[in-house]
Write a protein that holds these residues in place. Structure first.
Motif, PDB file in Angstrom:
ATOM      1  N   GLY A   1      43.587  38.254  39.695  1.00  0.00           N
ATOM      2  CA  GLY A   1      43.829  37.482  41.029  1.00  0.00           C
ATOM      3  C   GLY A   1      44.343  38.130  41.979  1.00  0.00           C
ATOM      4  N   TYR A   2      44.871  37.541  43.013  1.00  0.00           N
ATOM      5  CA  TYR A   2      45.523  38.141  44.153  1.00  0.00           C
ATOM      6  C   TYR A   2      47.165  38.338  44.219  1.00  0.00           C
ATOM      7  CZ  TYR A   2      46.933  33.234  44.898  1.00  0.00           C
ATOM      8  OH  TYR A   2      47.449  31.974  44.657  1.00  0.00           O
ATOM      9  N   ARG A   3      47.780  37.687  43.055  1.00  0.00           N
ATOM     10  CA  ARG A   3      49.155  37.835  43.143  1.00  0.00           C
ATOM     11  C   ARG A   3      49.406  39.500  42.538  1.00  0.00           C
ATOM     12  NH1 ARG A   3      51.382  32.562  42.843  1.00  0.00           N
ATOM     13  NH2 ARG A   3      49.507  31.146  42.387  1.00  0.00           N
TER      14      ARG A   3
ATOM     15  N   THR B   1      44.844  45.015  39.609  1.00  0.00           N
ATOM     16  CA  THR B   1      44.198  43.770  40.095  1.00  0.00           C
ATOM     17  C   THR B   1      43.879  42.893  38.838  1.00  0.00           C
ATOM     18  OG1 THR B   1      42.261  45.314  39.687  1.00  0.00           O
ATOM     19  CG2 THR B   1      42.710  44.675  41.972  1.00  0.00           C
TER      20      THR B   1
ATOM     21  N   GLY C   1      40.954  31.579  43.571  1.00  0.00           N
ATOM     22  CA  GLY C   1      40.918  32.853  43.956  1.00  0.00           C
ATOM     23  C   GLY C   1      41.822  33.637  42.513  1.00  0.00           C
ATOM     24  N   GLU C   2      41.855  33.089  41.353  1.00  0.00           N
ATOM     25  CA  GLU C   2      42.821  33.957  40.302  1.00  0.00           C
ATOM     26  C   GLU C   2      42.450  33.053  39.185  1.00  0.00           C
ATOM     27  OE1 GLU C   2      47.128  33.340  40.916  1.00  0.00           O
ATOM     28  OE2 GLU C   2      46.909  31.188  41.578  1.00  0.00           O
TER      29      GLU C   2
ATOM     30  N   LYS D   1      38.221  36.689  38.500  1.00  0.00           N
ATOM     31  CA  LYS D   1      39.390  35.894  39.468  1.00  0.00           C
ATOM     32  C   LYS D   1      38.637  34.570  40.141  1.00  0.00           C
ATOM     33  CE  LYS D   1      38.854  38.817  43.618  1.00  0.00           C
ATOM     34  NZ  LYS D   1      37.935  37.848  44.462  1.00  0.00           N
TER      35      LYS D   1
END
Ligand code: AGP
Length: 615
Positions: free
Chosen positions: A9-11, A69, A190-191, A221
């Motif tokens: 995901g984006y974190r 990622t 998104g994760e 994700k």
């Protein structure tokens, strides 16, 4: 025991993996590792000991990390191969393109390993897990599809596994599979996450999909796909976690164990809530799905559990036999599963477990179900495997218990047994109504009495200081508090590593008395109300005559006690039958303070795991 977390995901991937592993730390481990996908490469970091070592290792190599990622992380509790860097997870295939983390035990790993060595695989560790890495890589080389490769591999595995796999050629895809070991997917936007237990993901999402045995999850994700072992899509329910992240905070206490001991009054109120609300109304246990007619005729109950849950079960046996006149057998799960039992369709089998994941108890429950017994589970984790196997479920509502030493879950289990025993007695009409009313009244008073103990612990701390240098202890009791003696001794043993044994006081002179002298303190549990009190008192005299130092745990003001014992730990007056629920508290505190004085790792004692997911 081992713990797994995976994230895409984006974190900040490394941060998510570390937070997840930190929240699983309480389970007990000896090494840790992560694998991240970064800059189109798979990078692996491992360390021995605590997570801080792994964090330092990653910090040192910070310059080589670009922007990960996805990743998988693991804390390992050694089973196959010593705790060492080479045995720490993640493990890889020979070329290093495929990484695996795994909880459980692969029983046929030796045969598989031999076959894979013949195919040219180079093994580096002594673990069973490495076999999975080579096996999946080998299957991948045939089909060039990670999901199919995992599916084809798990069909060849015997034993227990929760496994997560990543491959360099399949960017940001994590494939998870499970059999006889817990695994779940945390659903985000998104994760997505994958983990062996909910604390690993609770900070980020409450939406969870629990995998069942032989299911495979493919997580990216933006997508989660669950199939069975044959590739057929399984439509799974997204469940909402009942926990708040605050459950994983010490809230100012030095240790989780101390926090959890202090939570007990509220835990009891929670357990009683909705079940015992009016002393004139019958106990309400809607969760018990057996008709009153069947319960009236029930003549055998079997309770299976391990460790502290087993001790709560001993109190349960006493209560059910005393209140409802139903014969109860209590057996450690690890014994039950390896003998020919008499369990049948007319038996009520009660499984008791804080975690709901203890492997021996799960196996025992499955065996009981195969014999068509009705299975009632008493657990603190309604989200656990055991809860899923239950025909009836009593959730004990103690909240997440982080410290390896069980405290509040024990008290909650005891209260659940009081409720169950009274419930059965009310159905069978086997107790005098005014006695029941009085019991209920006293049950409601218990939290306040425990608060009284917790409001002044100086005497217990003083006792801990005085006795912390002794190497051996004996805890004695009779009747309903025998389990309190077992549990008190277990608490001391597991967090201070002092040898402590619980004994029926009457058994002292049949052997253990030979060990008594000034180096072996005896802790006597003396709760007035029945015949046991005087008997334990005379057994304590016998110990005194052998120069043993004596500690009393009592609610009595009797002068004999003051003159006989070196230290008296007082608890508030309580009906003897309810006394285990308050007598356990000073013993938890005594163990806690002794371990504290000795500088032990209270929340994560050596060699122990919070949930024992291997047999
Ligand atoms: C308790 O302090 C122990 N750490 C241990 O004995 C524990 O009670 C036992 O492993 C059973 O666990 P469970 O209740 O989660 O099944």
């Amino acid at each position: 025991m081992c713990g797994i977390v995976g994230y895409t995901g984006y974190r900040d991937v490394i941060d998510v993996l570390f937070k997840g592993l930190t929240n699983l730390e309480y389970r007990g481990y000896d090494s840790a590792g992560i694998a991240i996908r970064d800059d189109n490469k798979i990078k692996i970091y491992k360390s021995l000991g605590k997570l801080i070592n792994l964090k330092n290792e990653v910090k040192e190599k910070q310059t080589e990390i670009v922007k990960p990622t996805s990743g998988i992380g693991h804390i390992r509790w050694a089973t196959h191969g010593s705790p060492s860097l080479v045995n720490a997870h993640p493990h890889t295939c020979t070329c290093g393109n495929l990484v695996v983390v795994h909880n459980g035990i692969i029983e046929n790993y030796k045969e598989l390993r031999e076959q894979l060595i013949k195919l040219g695989c180079e093994f580096r560790s002594q673990t069973d897990t490495e076999t999975i890495a080579h096996l999946v890589a080998h299957e991948y080389s045939k089909v060039n599809d990670l999901e199919i490769a995992v599916r084809n591999s798990v069909k060849q595995l015997q034993g227990a596994y929760a496994v997560c796999v990543m491959h360099k050629e399949v960017p940001d895809v994590i494939v998870g599979a499970r059999k006889h070991a817990p695994m779940l997917v945390g659903v985000g936007e998104g994760e997505n996450f994958i983990a062996s237990d909910t604390p690993a993901i609770i900070e980020y999402t409450k939406k969870t999909i629990y995998l069942d045995d032989n299911e495979i999850a493919v997580v990216t994700k933006d997508n989660v796909k669950i199939t069975d072992v044959n590739g057929v899509i399984v439509n799974k329910k997204v469940e909402i976690l009942p926990w708040e992240p605050v459950a994983l905070s010490k809230l100012g206490y030095k240790h989780f164990m101390l926090k959890e001991i202090h939570e007990q009054p509220d835990v009891i109120r929670n357990v009683l809530n909705g079940k015992l609300y009016d002393i004139d109304a019958p106990i309400s246990l809607n969760e018990v799905k057996i008709s009153a007619d069947i319960l009236k005729k029930l003549n055998k109950i079997e309770i299976i559990a391990c460790g502290t849950s087993l001790h709560a079960s001993l109190v349960g046996k006493y209560l059910i036999e005393d209140f409802a006149g139903i014969s109860v057998e209590v057996e450690p799960s690890s014994e039950y599963i390896y003998r020919k039992t008499t369990t049948d369709s007319s038996t009520l089998v009660i499984g008791v477990s804080q975690s709901g994941e203890t492997a021996d108890t799960i196996t025992a429950i499955k065996q009981a179900k195969e014999k068509n017994a009705h299975v009632l589970i008493i657990t603190n984790r309604p989200d656990s495997n055991m809860a899923r196997l239950a025909d009836s479920l009593i959730p004990v509502n103690a909240g997440i218990e982080v410290s390896v030493a069980a405290t509040k879950s024990y008290t909650a289990q005891l209260i659940s047994f009081y409720l169950l025993a009274i419930y059965l007695a009310e159905i069978k009409n086997s107790l005098d109504k005014s006695y029941v009313k009085n019991l209920k009244h006293e049950l409601i008073q218990l939290p306040t009495k425990i608060e009284e103990i917790l409001s002044n612990t100086s005497n217990i701390q003083e006792c801990a200081r005085k006795f912390s240098s002794f190497k051996n202890f004996i805890y004695i009791a009779r009747g309903i508090n025998l389990a309190t003696a077992y549990e008190g001794a277990l608490k001391l043993k597991e967090i201070s590593y002092i040898n402590a044994t619980g004994y029926p006081a009457g058994e002292l002179k049949h052997g253990p008395i030979a060990m008594l002298d000034e180096t072996m303190p005896v802790l006597s549990i003396l709760m007035p109300g029945g015949v046991c009190y005087e008997k334990v008192l005379s057994n304590s005299e016998e110990a005194k005559a052998r120069n043993a130092k004596l500690i009393a745990l009592t609610s009595s003001d009797d002068d004999n006690i003051k003159s006989l014992f070196d230290v008296v730990l007082k608890v508030p007056q309580v009906n003897e039958i309810l006394s285990p629920a308050i007598a356990c508290v000073p013993l938890q505190l005594l163990a806690y303070y002794i371990a504290e004085f000795l500088g032990k790792d209270v929340d994560q004692p050596r060699n122990l795991a919070k949930s024992v997911t291997v047999e």
